[in-house]
Write a protein that holds these residues in place. Structure first.
Motif, short mmCIF file in Angstrom:
data_model
loop_
_atom_site.label_atom_id
_atom_site.label_comp_id
_atom_site.label_asym_id
_atom_site.label_seq_id
_atom_site.Cartn_x
_atom_site.Cartn_y
_atom_site.Cartn_z
N ARG A 116 59.77 52.11 47.22
CA ARG A 116 61.00 52.67 46.66
C ARG A 116 61.14 52.31 45.18
O ARG A 116 61.57 53.13 44.37
N ALA A 117 60.79 51.08 44.83
CA ALA A 117 60.90 50.64 43.43
C ALA A 117 60.03 51.51 42.53
O ALA A 117 60.46 51.94 41.46
N ASP A 118 58.81 51.81 42.99
CA ASP A 118 57.91 52.62 42.15
C ASP A 118 58.45 54.05 41.99
O ASP A 118 58.39 54.62 40.91
N GLU A 119 59.00 54.60 43.08
CA GLU A 119 59.60 55.95 42.99
C GLU A 119 60.75 55.95 41.98
O GLU A 119 60.86 56.85 41.14
N LEU A 120 61.58 54.93 42.07
CA LEU A 120 62.79 54.91 41.21
C LEU A 120 62.46 54.58 39.76
O LEU A 120 63.17 55.03 38.86
N LEU A 121 61.39 53.83 39.54
CA LEU A 121 60.99 53.58 38.15
C LEU A 121 60.55 54.89 37.50
O LEU A 121 60.83 55.14 36.32
N GLU A 122 59.89 55.74 38.28
CA GLU A 122 59.52 57.09 37.77
C GLU A 122 60.79 57.88 37.48
O GLU A 122 60.93 58.48 36.42
N PHE A 123 61.71 57.89 38.45
CA PHE A 123 62.96 58.65 38.31
C PHE A 123 63.74 58.19 37.07
O PHE A 123 64.29 59.00 36.33
N GLN A 125 62.55 56.91 34.46
CA GLN A 125 61.67 56.98 33.29
C GLN A 125 61.40 55.58 32.72
O GLN A 125 61.45 55.36 31.52
N LEU A 126 61.12 54.67 33.64
CA LEU A 126 60.85 53.29 33.24
C LEU A 126 59.52 52.78 33.80
O LEU A 126 59.25 51.58 33.74
N ALA A 127 58.71 53.71 34.32
CA ALA A 127 57.46 53.28 34.97
C ALA A 127 56.57 52.49 34.02
O ALA A 127 55.95 51.50 34.40
N ASP A 128 56.55 52.91 32.75
CA ASP A 128 55.69 52.21 31.78
C ASP A 128 56.27 50.86 31.38
O ASP A 128 55.61 50.08 30.71
N ARG A 129 57.49 50.56 31.79
CA ARG A 129 58.13 49.28 31.45
C ARG A 129 58.24 48.37 32.66
O ARG A 129 59.02 47.42 32.64
N ILE A 147 70.99 52.00 37.38
CA ILE A 147 71.14 53.14 38.29
C ILE A 147 70.00 53.14 39.31
O ILE A 147 70.23 53.34 40.51
N ALA A 148 68.79 52.88 38.84
CA ALA A 148 67.65 52.82 39.77
C ALA A 148 67.90 51.75 40.83
O ALA A 148 67.66 51.96 42.03
N ARG A 149 68.41 50.62 40.39
CA ARG A 149 68.71 49.52 41.31
C ARG A 149 69.74 49.95 42.35
O ARG A 149 69.60 49.66 43.54
N ALA A 150 70.75 50.70 41.88
CA ALA A 150 71.81 51.14 42.80
C ALA A 150 71.29 52.16 43.82
O ALA A 150 71.95 52.40 44.84
#
Lengths: 308, 269
Positions: A116-123, A125-129, A147-150
């Protein structure tokens, strides 16, 4: 109509002698994007905390997903996503770790939180961070991470308390885009804001709140139609002259508001009104014709500006 | 539509394990400064035991209480290490949670309850104290200051001493809305005097009577005395040993009750 996910009936919250929320009632349907619009101190955040089951109401009825937050707080919170006004991210954890740790609070397995964390990092726009420290992130990035955390628990309702306060215009638009996608996916959004453009962009329906009370309820378009004219003419004559000129041109509009820096003339034909002002010889230093907004609705209802 | 029963059932795992999820989060955060934790865990006992065993012990050739000075001091040093770590992990992380990063409010927005946040913080302190004391114990054994067979009881009493200090400090720190030097004052005027006046380096009876009360009130003294009984069999009436345990337990229980109340008050506004 489907069963509402939030039902508030005559809810009050009192701190000592201070009434923070005074007898408010509203309902939110599943998938709806519902806003609480009002200035700072209007009681929006207190309402949000009661809905978020972290603050007990003094009186009235409140029902979230069929449960009473005063007695079923943890169960309700297990189905909510909360984006607070202040980003309370853990600066001691990296970006992705913030999501992993938070997901665990909902009883998710290590494998589930990782996916889920990897999906939400994409959503977000923080995957590279993903492995970056939280502290140096920009305000917009921190908000997106919050927001991703929520969203880690795939919430039924997402509560957003002043989601774009303090962000620059570009960061706000990126955030709005993300929230719009959630809305399209059917997530119920409940948000507070004192930005009228944000409320217009994101809310299907909203309540205007002031001093703990509901002043009006409806869609942004309905509220503007009911409480304002189609257009507004803004004219400036200089701060010491506005009050002097206002009575001389007020008959040209349905309603006039004199603010310290400008005069607002409410009319359905802005350009024609502006032309009449010039014909009368009252040439303003600057002028502007614009469509009515929720700011005007608020001004009409309370006699005050939203951002003070 | 999700039924009410399904929603309640969905929160069941957190209802049981919430405290551990909080501890997991805090332990994950500790990984960020794990190197300094490891260095101090090994460094502190080495420095103390070397200085006292090789240095100060030569001034006390007859030993104390029928054992060498190092054997006398080692159990108390182990307990004072437990207290130091407990104080460290019970003050600034709590201040951070409520004030600096406000992470506790983030935790409480989930099914986690205020009581589980207290539980998780305590579990984190206990885990760190147990690990630190285990290392300390290993080094005291290497110095010949403690019998290896006392490992389990020593860790247990260190944990109890830790709880007696950590829980009241967690409760106190949670009452602070601002740190205007209170935490530094606690370090200087509570933790440090406790270390110096709790019979760590000499028996309490060596102190003038008017200073001995510091020891009686100090969880560290009660922990150290019990540790001495366990480590080298210090002669003490049974009722005194029981009293030490009761006092430590009372500090922990009262601290837990107050901490829970304060956390509920701060998080449920």
């Amino acid at each position: 109509m489907s069963t509402p996910v939030i039902v508030a009936n005559n809810v009050r919250k009192v701190f000592g002698d201070f009434v923070a929320v005074d007898d408010i009632s509203f309902e939110v349907a599943p998938g709806e994007s519902f806003g609480l619009l009002g200035p700072n101190g209007a009681g929006k955040s207190t309402t949000m905390k009661m809905v978020g089951a972290v603050s007990t109401r003094t009186s009235g009825e409140l029902n979230i997903l069929g449960l009473d937050p005063n007695t079923d707080g943890p169960a309700i919170r297990s189905r909510l996503g909360v984006v607070p006004q202040d980003d309370n991210l853990d600066n001691e954890l990296r970006v992705r770790e913030n999501l992993l740790a938070y997901g665990r609070f909902f009883g998710m397995s290590h494998k589930e939180v990782a996916t889920r964390a990897d999906e939400l990092l994409e959503f977000a726009q923080l995957a590279d961070r993903h492995d970056a420290r939280v502290e140096p992130l920009s305000g917009g990035m921190k908000r997106r991470l919050t927001i991703a955390r929520a969203l880690m628990n795939n919430p039924k309702i997402l509560l957003l308390d002043e989601p774009t306060t303090g962000l620059d215009p570009q960061a706000r638009h990126i955030l709005w885009d993300r929230l719009f996608r959630l809305k399209e996916q059917g997530t119920t959004l409940l948000l507070t804001t004192h930005y009228m453009d944000e409320a217009e962009q994101l809310c299907d329906r909203l309540i205007v709140v002031d001093k703990g009370r509901i002043m009006a309820e409806g869609s942004p378009a309905d509220l503007i139609r009911t409480y304002s004219t189609r257009e507004v003419v803004e004219v400036r004559y200089g701060s010491d002259k506005n009050a002097e000129v206002a009575p001389l041109i007020s008959h040209l509009a349905d309603r006039t508001e004199v603010l310290p820096d400008r005069i607002l003339l409410y009319t359905d034909a802005g350009e024609a009104t502006l032309a009449r002002i010039s014909e009368l010889g009252h040439h303003p230093v600057t002028s502007l014709v614009r469509r009515s907004s929720l700011e005007d609705v608020f001004l009409r209802l309370t006699g005050r500006s939203l951002v003070e | 539509m999700t039924t009410v029963e399904q929603i309640r059932a969905g929160a069941a795992r957190t209802r049981r394990w919430g405290w551990w999820y909080v501890a997991e989060e805090r332990l994950r955060a500790m990984r960020g400064y794990s190197t300094s934790l490891i260095v101090t865990s090994f460094g502190n006992p080495l420095v103390y035991l070397f200085a006292l065993g090789v240095g100060l012990a030569t001034l006390v050739p007859a030993g104390i209480d029928g054992v060498t000075f190092l054997q006398f001091v080692a159990p108390a040093l182990m307990m004072s290490t437990a207290v130091t770590v407990a104080a460290e992990e019970s003050m600034y992380p709590v201040m951070m949670g409520f004030k600096w990063t406000k992470i506790f409010f983030g935790f409480h927005a989930t099914p986690i309850t205020p009581g589980q946040i207290v539980g998780g913080m305590v579990a984190t302190v206990v885990i760190r104290v147990m690990a630190t004391v285990a290392v300390f114990f290993g080094i005291t054994v290497a110095f010949g200051a403690t019998p290896v067979t006392t490992f389990v009881p020593m860790v247990v009493i260190a944990t109890l001493t830790c709880l007696a200090v950590a829980l009241p400090l967690i409760a106190y720190t949670a009452t602070l809305t601002n740190d205007t030097g209170q935490l530094a004052m606690i370090q200087r005027f509570v933790i440090m005097p406790m270390f110096l006046f709790s019979a760590t380096f000499f028996p309490l009876s060596q102190l003038p009577v008017y200073l001995q009360w510091i020891g009686w009130m100090s969880p560290l003294w009660h922990g150290s005395q019990t540790a001495r009984v366990l480590s080298y069999g210090m002669d003490e009436p049974l009722w005194t040993s029981i009293a030490h345990i009761v006092v430590l337990g009372a500090f922990a229980v009262v601290g837990a009750i107050v901490a829970h109340r304060v956390f509920v008050r701060r998080l449920t506004v």
